[in-house]
Design a protein around this motif. Structure first.
Motif, mmCIF file in Angstrom:
data_model
loop_
_atom_site.group_PDB
_atom_site.id
_atom_site.type_symbol
_atom_site.label_atom_id
_atom_site.label_comp_id
_atom_site.label_asym_id
_atom_site.label_seq_id
_atom_site.Cartn_x
_atom_site.Cartn_y
_atom_site.Cartn_z
ATOM 1 N N LEU A 45 0.841 -1.199 0.000
ATOM 2 C CA LEU A 45 0.000 0.000 0.000
ATOM 3 C C LEU A 45 0.876 1.248 0.000
ATOM 4 O O LEU A 45 1.985 1.246 0.550
ATOM 5 C CB LEU A 45 -0.903 0.025 1.240
ATOM 6 C CG LEU A 45 -1.897 -1.131 1.398
ATOM 7 C CD1 LEU A 45 -2.554 -1.066 2.765
ATOM 8 C CD2 LEU A 45 -2.955 -1.090 0.295
ATOM 9 N N GLU A 46 0.353 2.322 -0.570
ATOM 10 C CA GLU A 46 1.095 3.593 -0.604
ATOM 11 C C GLU A 46 1.396 4.123 0.796
ATOM 12 O O GLU A 46 2.379 4.823 1.001
ATOM 13 C CB GLU A 46 0.307 4.645 -1.391
ATOM 14 C CG GLU A 46 0.543 4.599 -2.885
ATOM 15 C CD GLU A 46 1.993 4.898 -3.272
ATOM 16 O OE1 GLU A 46 2.489 5.992 -2.959
ATOM 17 O OE2 GLU A 46 2.622 4.025 -3.889
ATOM 18 N N VAL A 47 0.544 3.802 1.775
ATOM 19 C CA VAL A 47 0.752 4.329 3.134
ATOM 20 C C VAL A 47 1.822 3.550 3.898
ATOM 21 O O VAL A 47 2.229 3.966 4.982
ATOM 22 C CB VAL A 47 -0.565 4.334 3.953
ATOM 23 C CG1 VAL A 47 -1.533 5.356 3.396
ATOM 24 C CG2 VAL A 47 -1.195 2.949 4.013
ATOM 25 N N HIS A 48 2.268 2.406 3.355
ATOM 26 C CA HIS A 48 3.312 1.628 4.024
ATOM 27 C C HIS A 48 4.676 2.037 3.482
ATOM 28 O O HIS A 48 4.968 1.836 2.309
ATOM 29 C CB HIS A 48 3.068 0.130 3.819
ATOM 30 C CG HIS A 48 1.870 -0.386 4.551
ATOM 31 N ND1 HIS A 48 1.331 -1.634 4.339
ATOM 32 C CD2 HIS A 48 1.098 0.207 5.503
ATOM 33 C CE1 HIS A 48 0.289 -1.791 5.129
ATOM 34 N NE2 HIS A 48 0.127 -0.689 5.847
ATOM 35 N N LEU A 49 5.487 2.604 4.350
ATOM 36 C CA LEU A 49 6.783 3.144 3.926
ATOM 37 C C LEU A 49 7.903 2.119 4.030
ATOM 38 O O LEU A 49 8.932 2.254 3.385
ATOM 39 C CB LEU A 49 7.141 4.364 4.777
ATOM 40 C CG LEU A 49 6.092 5.484 4.841
ATOM 41 C CD1 LEU A 49 6.638 6.657 5.632
ATOM 42 C CD2 LEU A 49 5.668 5.918 3.448
ATOM 43 N N HIS A 50 7.707 1.091 4.885
ATOM 44 C CA HIS A 50 8.736 0.072 5.099
ATOM 45 C C HIS A 50 8.114 -1.314 4.997
ATOM 46 O O HIS A 50 6.966 -1.515 5.394
ATOM 47 C CB HIS A 50 9.384 0.226 6.486
ATOM 48 C CG HIS A 50 9.989 1.566 6.719
ATOM 49 N ND1 HIS A 50 11.191 1.954 6.161
ATOM 50 C CD2 HIS A 50 9.553 2.630 7.434
ATOM 51 C CE1 HIS A 50 11.462 3.190 6.539
ATOM 52 N NE2 HIS A 50 10.484 3.625 7.309
ATOM 53 N N TYR A 51 8.898 -2.252 4.504
ATOM 54 C CA TYR A 51 8.466 -3.642 4.391
ATOM 55 C C TYR A 51 9.521 -4.517 5.051
ATOM 56 O O TYR A 51 10.624 -4.666 4.539
ATOM 57 C CB TYR A 51 8.259 -4.021 2.918
ATOM 58 C CG TYR A 51 7.105 -3.259 2.310
ATOM 59 C CD1 TYR A 51 5.796 -3.711 2.449
ATOM 60 C CD2 TYR A 51 7.311 -2.044 1.653
ATOM 61 C CE1 TYR A 51 4.729 -2.988 1.928
ATOM 62 C CE2 TYR A 51 6.245 -1.329 1.130
ATOM 63 C CZ TYR A 51 4.962 -1.805 1.270
ATOM 64 O OH TYR A 51 3.902 -1.091 0.758
#
Length: 256
Positions: free
Chosen positions: A186-192
């Motif tokens: 998702l665009e709102v997730h900055l880190h994985y």
């Protein structure tokens, strides 16, 4: 907004943490989340509370010292509409929540009467009292600087205190099977994160991982359809509980 990921992903050449590139600034993120109005999130709150109770009970069964060696004070960062603080309160904990969204934090106070503060976590609030357990349910992946928030948490936790993180992780079976269609891209997730990169990050701040388990959440079919259609389809004929496991892990780390 839960828009699908379109930004480029890049891995840090040093620690291999995957994140969006370029990242938005902290100021822009705080502004966006403060004004966020999510009328769908608060739906199916009772099932959400029960999922939190099951997850927390599972942790306490494995780590009884959290209950036996503490005063039972929890701080929940990014508590949305208050379902986890309410679950913890029902289980006998004292809990304070922090939520950037003015709309969701007001909902939490109104629905449950829990202590939820509007705004970012402020370590200065805890100079006279130390926290036993800090929880972040699906929050760390949204934060521009995980190091900053972990530094703040470390300064507020009591010696030997605990940090509980629930995270969508890209080294899970679900993420590998779904690939680009994995719902947490998702665009709102900055880190994985992976287990390896979250361990490196936590060890840098003197935290040792002592528990890890895949997270199962149960929500109603009517809510899930409404969420999947961004609120466009509100009338679904059947409302049955659907347990699902899509690549989130609950991790508990102890401050050394």
């Amino acid at each position: 907004s839960n828009a699908r990921l379109v930004s480029q992903l890049a891995a840090c050449s040093f620690c291999r943490l995957v994140g969006v590139n370029p990242r938005p600034s902290s100021e822009d993120l705080i502004d966006a989340y403060s004004g966020a109005v999510d009328e769908v999130h608060g739906g199916d709150s009772e099932r959400r509370i029960r999922s939190f109770e099951r997850a927390l009970n599972s942790v306490l069964n494995e780590l009884p010292s959290i209950r036996h060696e503490t005063s039972g004070y929890i701080v929940d960062i990014g508590c949305a509409s208050g379902e986890f603080p309410e679950a913890a309160r029902r289980m006998g904990f004292e809990v304070t929540g922090y939520e950037l969204s003015r709309y969701l934090s007001a909902q939490a106070r109104q629905k449950y009467g829990v202590d939820v503060r509007t705004g970012p976590f402020e370590p200065g609030d805890f100079t006279s009292r130390k926290i036993d357990l800090v929880t972040m349910w699906d929050v760390l992946e949204h934060i521009e600087s995980p190091d900053e928030v972990l530094t703040a948490i470390k300064s507020s936790l009591k010696e030997g205190g605990y940090l509980l993180l629930n995270l969508p992780m890209i080294d899970t079976f679900s993420a590998r099977v779904f690939r680009r269609l994995w719902p947490f891209y998702l665009e709102v997730h900055l880190h994985y994160f992976t287990m390896s990169t979250i361990r490196i990050l936590l060890e840098r701040h003197n935290f040792e991982i002592i528990y890890s388990k895949l997270y199962t959440q149960t929500l109603g079919s009517r809510y899930l359809v409404r969420r999947a259609t961004a609120g466009r389809l509100t009338r679904f004929p059947f409302d049955v509980p659907i347990p699902y496991r899509l690549g989130q892990r609950t991790i508990v780390a102890k401050l050394l």
